[in-house]
Design an enzyme around this catalytic site. Sequence first.
Site, short mmCIF file in Angstrom:
data_model
loop_
_atom_site.label_atom_id
_atom_site.label_comp_id
_atom_site.label_asym_id
_atom_site.label_seq_id
_atom_site.Cartn_x
_atom_site.Cartn_y
_atom_site.Cartn_z
N ASP A 146 0.87 -1.17 0.00
CA ASP A 146 0.00 0.00 0.00
C ASP A 146 0.91 1.22 0.00
O ASP A 146 2.11 1.13 0.27
CB ASP A 146 -0.94 -0.01 1.21
CG ASP A 146 -2.16 0.90 0.97
OD1 ASP A 146 -2.12 1.74 0.04
OD2 ASP A 146 -3.16 0.77 1.70
C1 BGC Z 1 -5.07 3.19 -0.10
C2 BGC Z 1 -5.16 2.17 -1.20
C3 BGC Z 1 -5.04 2.87 -2.53
C4 BGC Z 1 -3.73 3.62 -2.57
C5 BGC Z 1 -3.47 4.34 -3.89
C6 BGC Z 1 -3.86 4.09 -0.23
O1 BGC Z 1 -3.97 5.16 0.64
O2 BGC Z 1 -5.05 2.54 1.15
O3 BGC Z 1 -6.38 1.48 -1.12
O4 BGC Z 1 -5.14 1.94 -3.58
O5 BGC Z 1 -3.75 4.58 -1.54
O6 BGC Z 1 -4.28 5.43 -4.03
#
Ligand code: BGC
Length: 738
Positions: free
Chosen positions: A285
Site C-alpha cells: 500500500d
Molecule cells: C489506499 C489504497 C489505494 C492507494 C493508492 C492508499 O492510501 O489505502 O487502497 O489503492 O492509496 O491510491
Amino acid sequence: MRKSLMLVGTCLAFGIATPQLTTAREVTGSSPAAREAAADHWAAETEARMTDEERFSLIHGFMALKLPGFGSKAEAPWPSDVVPGAGYIPGVPRLGVPSLRETDASLGVTNPMGVRPGDTATALPSSLALGASFNTELAYRGGNLVGREARAHGFNVLLGGGVNLVRDPHNGRNFEYVSEDPLLSGVIAGSAIRGTQDAGVISTVKHFAFNSNETNRHSWNVTIDEAAGRESDLLAFQIAIELGQPGSVMCAYNLLHGDHACGSDYLLNTVLKKEWGYRGWVMSDWGAVRGPDFAVKGLDQESGEQLDEQVWFDAPLKAKLVDGSFSHARLSDMVRRILRSMKMAGVTDAAPAAAVDAAEGAATALEIARQGIVLLKNDGALPIAATARSIAVIGDKAQIGVLSGGGSSQGLPAKGWSYSNPIGGAGQMSAWRTERWFAGAPLDAIKKEAPQAAVIFNPGLYPSDAAALAARSDVAIVFVRKYETEGFDSPDLGLPYGQDALVEAVAAANPNTIVVLETGNPIAMPWRDKVKAIMAAWYPGQEGAQAIAEVLTGKVNPSGHLPITFPAAVEQLPRPTVPSYGTPEGTPVTVNLSEGADIGYRWFAKKSLKPMYPFGHGLSYTDFTYSDLRVTSGQAVTASFTVRNTGKREGADVPQLYLQAIGGRTAARLLGFQRVSLKPGESRAVTLTIDPRLLANFDTGRRRWRVAGGSYDIALSKDAATSVETRAVTLKPRIFGW
Ligand code: BGC
C-alpha cells in the site's frame, strides 16, 4: 491442480456464470493452462535478459500526482507514458515490458485531486451495496466495466478488490468492502476481480490483511488467534484469490503480531505464497514500506514510494544484494511474478481500448444501486401509494445529489459532484476529507417517478419547519446521511448534524414517515419505532437518486439483503469503542481481535444477542416461501430446496443457508446463498454445494482444514437470525487442503 479444483468448487456452489462480454482472454483465445505456461515461459525468459538496473526499476514506483506535497517525483520530468493517477512503474521497452499505470479502485476509475482535469468515469455504488445484492454476476459486470474504463483511460492496473471483512462498524472504509462474512465477501470480490482481469487489466485484491480500522492505521497492531484468522479475514482473501486470480495482492498498512503487514513473513511468504500457492506479486500500500528487508519477507514491489521515508527498494535493497542479505534469486522471483501477472492479464499486448459508452456505465451503476438497496422496515408505507397526492422530501442535499464515500476510491462521474464540503481535521488524509454529493437529486427523481403527486422539498434545517410541511403531506420522506472516508473511523454510530431530531419531529407530524439512509455503515436509529419504513441506500453511486426513487415508488421491487449486522447498541459489539480513537496519528496501539472468527452475525449468535437488523435481512414487496430442504452429507455437502414467490409481484429473493451448530454447540456460519428472481406464483429448485472450509476449522498444527465429524445443524434461512427449516447431518471426520 489443487487451486483449479477449488475454483471449480466455488463456481459450482454459487452458480457463477461468466456473462457474455468480450474479454482479453477470449481475444488471446487460449486455455488457462496454456496461458499459465506461456506466461511462466515469457516471464522467465524476459527476466533472464534483464540487467539488474532493469530488474530494480520494476520493483518500485511512484505516486503519479504532480501536486505539491507528493515529493520530488512530483517535480521531476516524467516518462511520456505516465497517466496521472495512483501509481506508475516504468517498463522495459526494449524487452516489450510495459509500464504499470495504476488507478484506484473498486468503485470506478478515480481522478485523485483532479489530476487529470475534466476526466470523468462511472462512479459505482459502494461495495457494501454490491455485497447487499448477493449477486456475483452483477459483481462480475461491475468489475468488468471498471476494468474496461481503466483500460480506456490508459491504465493497466486497477487497485480494486477491497475484501477486508467488516469487523467494526466504526471503520471509515467499510463502504469500500463487501461484507462481514468471508464467503459473501470472497465470492463478490472474486467475481469483480475476475471481471476486471477479463477486461485485460490487472486487478489487485486488498488490503492484505486484517486492515479493519482507519484509526492510527500505520501503527495499529492486530493480534488474533491463528486459526480464527484463517477462518475469517484470510478465508475471504483466499476465496477471492481463487475465484478472481488477481495479478497482485496489495498488503495493508496495519501490523499483525508486531510486523507490518507488508513486511510480514507469515502473511506474505507462509500463507499467501507457500500455503496458497499464489503466483502473482505483492505490491505495498502507498507509504507502507519500512525497510529493504520487506523484500525478504515477501513484498515484491514498493508502491507510491515518495510516501515512504525513503525509496527502500532501490539503493538500500541494492546494498543488501551486495552484502548478501538479499539474494539474486529473490530479486528474479519478484520480477518474474510481476511479469507473469502482466502476461496473464494480457497487458503486455493489450490493444488500445475503446472508450466505454457512458450509457452502459450508467446502466451498470443503476443496476447495482437497485439491487443493493435494502428495505429494512416497512409497515405498509412502501411502495408509496399511487393515490398519494402530496409528498414531502426532507433532508439536506436531497435536492441536489446523493452522498459518496471519501478517500482514494472517490470517483468523479460525468455529471460531476453537485456539492463538496471540505471537513478537514488533523492527519495525513485530512486533505481528502470532503463530503461530496454526486449530481442527480432524489427530489427530481421522485418527482419523475411520482408524477401524480405534488412533491415539495424542505432542507430540514429546522425540525419544526420540516414537520410543518410533513404535517400537510400524505407521505414524508426524510433523507439522512453520514459521511465516511478512508483515513478516519467514526467515534460512534450516531448521525451527525442533529438529524435524529429532524426524523423525530417529522415522524411526530406525519404517520407515513419513511427514512432513507445514505451511510457507509450501520447507524443508531433511536426513532426506529416511530417511522413507517426505513431503507438503506448506502452510498448509491452516480445513479443512486433514480434507484432510490424507483424503489420508493415500487417501480423496482427491493431485493437487497444486509451484508453487515446492524447492532441495536454499540455495547453489543466486541469493541464498543475504537481503541486509541482521538490520539495523535501514529500512536501505537495493539488491538486483540478477541472475537476471532466470530464477526458480525456469528458474534451475535454466540452471545445470544438480538441485533437491530440481522445480517442477510431485507424486505420485498412480494412474499417468498421455502420448502423441501434436503441436505446430503459426503465428501461434498449439498443442500437443495425450493423457493416460491407467493405474492402478487415479481421479485428477487436471496435464500440463505447457515450452519447453526456443531454437536449442539452454536456455530453460526453462512454456507451458501442464491439470488433467485421469480414471477408471482413461480417456484425454483435450488441446489448449493458447500465449500468444505465453511464446515471446518483450521488446524494450525497440521496446517490443514479439519472437519471434526459429528452432527451439523444446517438451516435454510431468511436471514442470519430467522431460520425456516433445519436439518441435522452427520459428517465424517476429515482433513484436507490448505
Ligand atoms: C489506499 C489504497 C489505494 C492507494 C493508492 C492508499 O492510501 O489505502 O487502497 O489503492 O492509496 O491510491
